[in-house]
Design a protein around this motif. Structure first.
Motif, short mmCIF file in Angstrom:
data_model
loop_
_atom_site.label_atom_id
_atom_site.label_comp_id
_atom_site.label_asym_id
_atom_site.label_seq_id
_atom_site.Cartn_x
_atom_site.Cartn_y
_atom_site.Cartn_z
N UNK A 58 25.79 -10.26 10.13
CA UNK A 58 26.86 -11.25 10.19
C UNK A 58 27.76 -11.05 11.39
N UNK A 59 28.11 -9.80 11.66
CA UNK A 59 28.97 -9.50 12.81
C UNK A 59 28.27 -9.82 14.13
N UNK A 60 26.97 -9.53 14.20
CA UNK A 60 26.19 -9.86 15.40
C UNK A 60 26.13 -11.38 15.59
N UNK A 61 25.95 -12.12 14.49
CA UNK A 61 25.88 -13.58 14.56
C UNK A 61 27.21 -14.17 15.02
N UNK A 62 28.32 -13.60 14.54
CA UNK A 62 29.64 -14.04 14.99
C UNK A 62 29.79 -13.87 16.50
N UNK A 63 29.31 -12.73 16.97
CA UNK A 63 29.38 -12.43 18.42
C UNK A 63 28.53 -13.42 19.22
N UNK A 64 27.33 -13.72 18.73
CA UNK A 64 26.44 -14.66 19.42
C UNK A 64 27.03 -16.06 19.44
N UNK A 65 27.66 -16.46 18.34
CA UNK A 65 28.31 -17.77 18.30
C UNK A 65 29.45 -17.86 19.31
N UNK A 66 30.17 -16.74 19.44
CA UNK A 66 31.26 -16.68 20.43
C UNK A 66 30.73 -16.84 21.84
N UNK A 67 29.60 -16.21 22.12
CA UNK A 67 29.00 -16.31 23.47
C UNK A 67 28.50 -17.72 23.73
N UNK A 68 27.90 -18.37 22.72
CA UNK A 68 27.42 -19.74 22.87
C UNK A 68 28.57 -20.69 23.14
N UNK A 69 29.68 -20.50 22.41
CA UNK A 69 30.85 -21.34 22.59
C UNK A 69 31.44 -21.17 23.99
N UNK A 70 31.49 -19.91 24.43
CA UNK A 70 32.04 -19.61 25.77
C UNK A 70 31.17 -20.22 26.85
N UNK A 71 29.85 -20.15 26.64
CA UNK A 71 28.89 -20.71 27.62
C UNK A 71 29.01 -22.22 27.68
N UNK A 72 29.19 -22.87 26.53
CA UNK A 72 29.29 -24.34 26.49
C UNK A 72 30.56 -24.83 27.18
N UNK A 73 31.63 -24.03 27.10
CA UNK A 73 32.90 -24.38 27.74
C UNK A 73 32.78 -24.30 29.26
N UNK A 74 31.98 -23.32 29.71
CA UNK A 74 31.78 -23.13 31.16
C UNK A 74 30.79 -24.18 31.71
#
Length: 277
Positions: A261-277
């Motif tokens: 779950x913690x790893x998935x939260x981290x991956x979601x954060x990276x995806x969100x950051x990438x989409x913003x960029x």
């Protein structure tokens, strides 16, 4: 025996994919259409707070869907609550498979839980009863902030409670518990302990999960392990060995889930950051 470790991890992960199918069905039914990969990560992220009482921490999925995808909480909170309902319903069904192997007291607990669920479901299904439930939620500090999101959610709960949905989602929960029991069987083999009947094992573990939930302790900690070990002693296991086995099993079924779950939260954060960029 470490050769069983990959089998245990893969089997437990597959059991979660069964639950993801249930989550996918419920979200799609209510027009929540996001990429399957991202939806899977949202689902797995709920495990990060799996040690919360009755898995209430899984409401984090509602926050993620709101912040990352702009989906209203009034749509997602009731789906998460229904997940818990189907969790308990399916787990009780598995526990009842082996009810004859349990003490009478356990049977009384299970049937009491069923009666309570039917009562709560009946109240929630009616509009007046739903308002009473909402009023009670406002009395609980942790759930109070979600109660306003539930005011417009009665129709979602009704749509997700049709006979087809109830049977399908409960069936998926039963399948999840059976696949999970296969993983637990591998744990028994890994530590070189004598196996008990498979369906009996699934029933005993499911009953322990129910008792852990009723206790309202975080993640059922202590109660689930203690009750599972206690029943194992009735089948010839030494108490110390049974407790060690229960703790090992819970590492794979609970703490492994928290890590994922913690790893998935981290991956979601990276995806969100990438989409913003």
């Amino acid at each position: 025996d470490l050769k069983f470790l990959p089998l245990i991890l893969i089997t437990i992960f597959i059991s979660w994919l069964v639950l993801f199918v249930r989550w996918y069905i419920l979200t799609r039914k209510h027009g929540i259409n996001i990429k399957t990969k991202e939806n899977l990560l949202v689902f797995l992220s709920g495990f990060a707070l799996a040690i919360s009482p009755v898995k209430s921490g899984e409401l984090i999925k509602s926050i993620i869907l709101k912040n990352n995808f702009g989906i209203s909480r009034s749509k997602t909170v009731p789906i998460i609550l229904l997940e818990r309902f189907y969790d308990i319903l399916g787990t009780i069904a598995v526990a009842l498979i082996g009810i004859t192997f349990l003490e009478l007291g356990s049977g009384i607990v299970l049937f009491s839980v069923i009666a309570f669920l039917i009562f709560i479901f009946s109240i929630t299904y009616s509009k007046r009863g739903f308002k009473i439930i909402l009023w009670l939620l406002t009395r609980i500090k942790f759930l109070n902030k979600y109660s306003t999101n539930l005011e417009e959610s009665h129709e979602i709960i009704r749509k997700s409670s049709s006979p087809q949905i109830i049977c399908g989602c409960t069936g998926l929960t039963i399948l999840f518990r059976i696949v999970e029991a296969i993983g637990i069987t591998f744990v028994f083999l890994a530590v070189g302990m004598n196996l008990i009947d498979f369906f009996q094992l699934a029933s005993i573990y499911s009953s322990s999960i129910i008792l852990g939930s009723i206790s309202m302790s975080p993640g059922g900690l202590g109660v689930t392990e203690g009750s599972f070990a206690g029943v194992l002693t009735l089948h010839g296991f030494e108490l110390q060995a049974a407790l060690v086995l229960a703790i090992i099993i819970r590492f794979f079924t609970l703490w492994f889930a928290v890590i994922v779950g913690l790893i998935s939260l981290r991956l979601l954060g990276l995806i969100r950051k990438k989409s913003k960029n």
